[in-house]
Design an enzyme around this catalytic site. Structure first.
Site, PDB file in Angstrom:
ATOM      1  N   CYS A   1     -18.817 -20.476   6.341  1.00 14.20           N
ATOM      2  CA  CYS A   1     -18.016 -19.854   7.396  1.00 14.20           C
ATOM      3  C   CYS A   1     -16.676 -19.325   6.903  1.00 14.20           C
ATOM      4  O   CYS A   1     -15.954 -18.679   7.661  1.00 14.20           O
ATOM      5  CB  CYS A   1     -17.814 -20.843   8.543  1.00 14.20           C
ATOM      6  SG  CYS A   1     -19.393 -21.413   9.221  1.00 14.20           S
TER       7      CYS A   1
ATOM      8  N   HIS B   1      -9.197 -22.155  12.669  1.00 19.28           N
ATOM      9  CA  HIS B   1     -10.659 -22.198  12.560  1.00 19.28           C
ATOM     10  C   HIS B   1     -11.239 -22.684  13.885  1.00 19.28           C
ATOM     11  O   HIS B   1     -12.188 -22.092  14.395  1.00 19.28           O
ATOM     12  CB  HIS B   1     -11.063 -23.109  11.406  1.00 19.28           C
ATOM     13  CG  HIS B   1     -12.521 -23.107  11.114  1.00 19.28           C
ATOM     14  ND1 HIS B   1     -13.202 -21.956  10.796  1.00 19.28           N
ATOM     15  CD2 HIS B   1     -13.436 -24.115  11.098  1.00 19.28           C
ATOM     16  CE1 HIS B   1     -14.480 -22.248  10.587  1.00 19.28           C
ATOM     17  NE2 HIS B   1     -14.652 -23.549  10.772  1.00 19.28           N
TER      18      HIS B   1
ATOM     19  N   GLU C   1      -7.756 -30.033  11.514  1.00 24.57           N
ATOM     20  CA  GLU C   1      -6.950 -28.825  11.319  1.00 24.57           C
ATOM     21  C   GLU C   1      -5.564 -28.982  11.937  1.00 24.57           C
ATOM     22  O   GLU C   1      -4.565 -28.535  11.364  1.00 24.57           O
ATOM     23  CB  GLU C   1      -7.662 -27.605  11.909  1.00 24.57           C
ATOM     24  CG  GLU C   1      -6.969 -26.294  11.604  1.00 24.57           C
ATOM     25  CD  GLU C   1      -7.771 -25.069  12.001  1.00 24.57           C
ATOM     26  OE1 GLU C   1      -7.381 -23.953  11.626  1.00 24.57           O
ATOM     27  OE2 GLU C   1      -8.800 -25.228  12.712  1.00 24.57           O
TER      28      GLU C   1
ATOM     29  N   LYS D   1     -12.410 -18.352  18.865  1.00 28.30           N
ATOM     30  CA  LYS D   1     -13.812 -18.774  18.973  1.00 28.30           C
ATOM     31  C   LYS D   1     -14.127 -19.282  20.381  1.00 28.30           C
ATOM     32  O   LYS D   1     -15.301 -19.372  20.755  1.00 28.30           O
ATOM     33  CB  LYS D   1     -14.137 -19.845  17.945  1.00 28.30           C
ATOM     34  CG  LYS D   1     -14.186 -19.349  16.506  1.00 28.30           C
ATOM     35  CD  LYS D   1     -14.627 -20.463  15.562  1.00 28.30           C
ATOM     36  CE  LYS D   1     -14.670 -19.995  14.121  1.00 28.30           C
ATOM     37  NZ  LYS D   1     -13.324 -19.820  13.531  1.00 28.30           N
TER      38      LYS D   1
ATOM     39  N   HIS E   1     -18.717 -18.765  17.370  1.00 30.26           N
ATOM     40  CA  HIS E   1     -18.498 -18.865  15.929  1.00 30.26           C
ATOM     41  C   HIS E   1     -19.417 -17.877  15.219  1.00 30.26           C
ATOM     42  O   HIS E   1     -20.632 -18.041  15.218  1.00 30.26           O
ATOM     43  CB  HIS E   1     -18.775 -20.288  15.473  1.00 30.26           C
ATOM     44  CG  HIS E   1     -18.353 -20.583  14.075  1.00 30.26           C
ATOM     45  ND1 HIS E   1     -17.847 -19.631  13.206  1.00 30.26           N
ATOM     46  CD2 HIS E   1     -18.356 -21.760  13.368  1.00 30.26           C
ATOM     47  CE1 HIS E   1     -17.568 -20.185  12.050  1.00 30.26           C
ATOM     48  NE2 HIS E   1     -17.858 -21.474  12.124  1.00 30.26           N
TER      49      HIS E   1
ATOM     50  N   PHE F   1     -18.950 -25.159   5.730  1.00 29.74           N
ATOM     51  CA  PHE F   1     -19.750 -26.260   5.199  1.00 29.74           C
ATOM     52  C   PHE F   1     -19.682 -26.226   3.670  1.00 29.74           C
ATOM     53  O   PHE F   1     -19.709 -25.165   3.051  1.00 29.74           O
ATOM     54  CB  PHE F   1     -21.205 -26.147   5.640  1.00 29.74           C
ATOM     55  CG  PHE F   1     -21.439 -26.448   7.100  1.00 29.74           C
ATOM     56  CD1 PHE F   1     -20.483 -27.082   7.869  1.00 29.74           C
ATOM     57  CD2 PHE F   1     -22.643 -26.099   7.706  1.00 29.74           C
ATOM     58  CE1 PHE F   1     -20.711 -27.376   9.209  1.00 29.74           C
ATOM     59  CE2 PHE F   1     -22.880 -26.381   9.038  1.00 29.74           C
ATOM     60  CZ  PHE F   1     -21.911 -27.018   9.793  1.00 29.74           C
TER      61      PHE F   1
END
Length: 417
Positions: free
Chosen positions: A165, A305, A316, A337, A342, A403
């Site tokens: 991502c 994110h 975060e 998002k 996403h 990931f």
């Protein structure tokens, strides 16, 4: 070596909120949710039945049908968004030196739909290998960059970037580096993703990454809300035209913003979970600030994110507080998002465009779908809940994490000659 200044002179976007940059921006600042029940396939047996699909979109309104059928959907959207960006920048192989124009493009997964369909058809047969001759060229991650260069005749640096991502943010940083070092005059960069399919949704469901709020899809993406339960899958593409400043000025190009710097780091912690203390996220923001020659106090807005996962949003937030200290309470923070879902490998570029538009218009898009404060999050932070806010935005930072522990951040700022 003197580093070149790099500016953005063109943009293109296909998103769940709109199929061009103005419509995407309008959806963001008006707090529109792009989520709905999935129409691409029968979801009746799936745990998650919704996503953020493109709407009113037919790739064959833009692409020749014969040629378009040779492309996976992620490449179709990449080409269409790149056409928008090229037109917006006012460039072509006849108006610039095509040997000095490159394409650095990203996808987190690539042609998953093609892979799923080909293998499914093979499994239905008697074992005889009957595969479409375009199976491999449709599926591979680098093919979008190749097709964009062929379509426009651009012969500069050309390759693909993949870091889950974080992919398209890393692509932007790579493109920024090429132009900054004088290796190219212009680079088209960005990312695309289209994996809203049985394999995509089923796979992410199996790892418990997706929200299962089927009773209320439009509010399912809830970053920083106490009741967040996973991300909502989106699809789309975004493209930026990065250009060396003097080259842009010489041809009279409009300039949206300047790319100030970028950074990358690793969590070195877990295959899918973020470092619980946000150490990788902390390091990448520090690296981006150093690369830009900026202080934490120079940043006005962070597009986080913020995927709406319990662990990710908390980690975060901890990282932001470590990096920005007391200035964290002067920032606007938001997760777009909450509206787009996403977009995986395309998330970074779409969110970079949101930052660029925020810098352009001095408006911070909201984090929608906030209902209940999370007691684990510092309530003094301004998450821009539910409504856009007007404020001076001279510089914005965009975070994307993937990931494998991949982290990437890019900083954009107002252009001052």
């Amino acid at each position: 070596m003197e580093l070149k200044r790099v500016v953005v002179t063109g943009m293109g976007a296909l998103t769940p909120l709109g199929n061009n940059v103005p419509d995407f921006w309008s959806g963001l600042i008006n707090g529109v949710s792009g989520a709905d029940f999935i129409k691409a396939f029968d979801v009746s047996k799936f745990k998650t039945k919704f996503g953020c699909e493109l709407k009113n979109f037919d790739p064959f309104n833009f692409l020749d049908k014969k040629e378009g059928r040779k492309l996976d959907r992620f490449t179709q959207t990449a080409i269409i968004a790149s056409d928008q960006a090229v037109a917006d920048a006012g460039i072509s192989k006849d108006t610039v030196n095509p040997d000095r124009v490159g394409v650095i493009f990203a996808s987190g997964i690539g042609g998953l739909i093609t892979f799923q369909n080909e293998v499914t058809e093979f499994a239905k047969g008697d074992g005889t290998p009957r595969f479409n001759p375009f199976f491999i060229p449709k599926m591979i991650l680098d093919i979008a960059a190749g097709h964009i260069s062929m379509r426009h005749g651009f012969r500069g640096p050309n390759f693909a970037v993949v870091s889950a991502c974080a992919s398209s943010t890393n692509a932007i940083i790579s493109a920024f580096t090429e132009v900054r070092l004088g290796r190219a005059d212009i680079i088209l960069t960005g990312g695309s993703e289209s994996v809203i399919s049985e394999a995509g949704v089923g796979g992410f469901n199996a790892m418990k990454a997706l929200s299962e709020r089927n009773e209320d899809p439009k509010t399912a993406s809830r970053p920083f809300d106490k009741d967040r339960d996973g991300f909502v899958m989106g699809e789309g593409a975004g493209v930026l035209v990065l250009e060396e400043l003097e080259h842009a000025k010489a041809r009279g190009a409009k300039i949206y913003c300047e790319i100030a710097g970028g950074g990358a780091s690793a969590d070195a912690y877990h295959m899918t979970a973020p470092h619980p203390e946000g150490l990788g996220a902390r390091n990448v923001m520090i690296t981006a600030l150093r690369d830009a020659g900026m202080q934490p106090s120079d940043i006005d807005y962070i597009n986080v994110h913020g995927t709406s996962t319990p662990l990710g949003d908390l980690a975060e937030t901890k990282a932001i507080q470590m990096v920005f200290g007391e200035h964290a309470y002067q920032l606007n923070i938001s997760s777009t998002k909450s509206m787009t879902g996403h977009l995986l490998g395309a998330a970074g570029v779409i969110e970079a465009i949101a930052c660029i538009m925020s810098v352009q218009h001095n408006i911070v898009p909201p984090t929608i779908n906030h209902f209940t404060d999370d007691p684990e999050l510092d309530s003094r932070l301004n998450f821009t809940f539910n409504k856009a806010q007007e404020r001076p935005v001279n510089a914005a930072l965009s975070n994307t994490f993937g990931f494998g522990g991949h982290n990437a951040s890019v900083i954009v700022k107002k252009f001052v000659d």
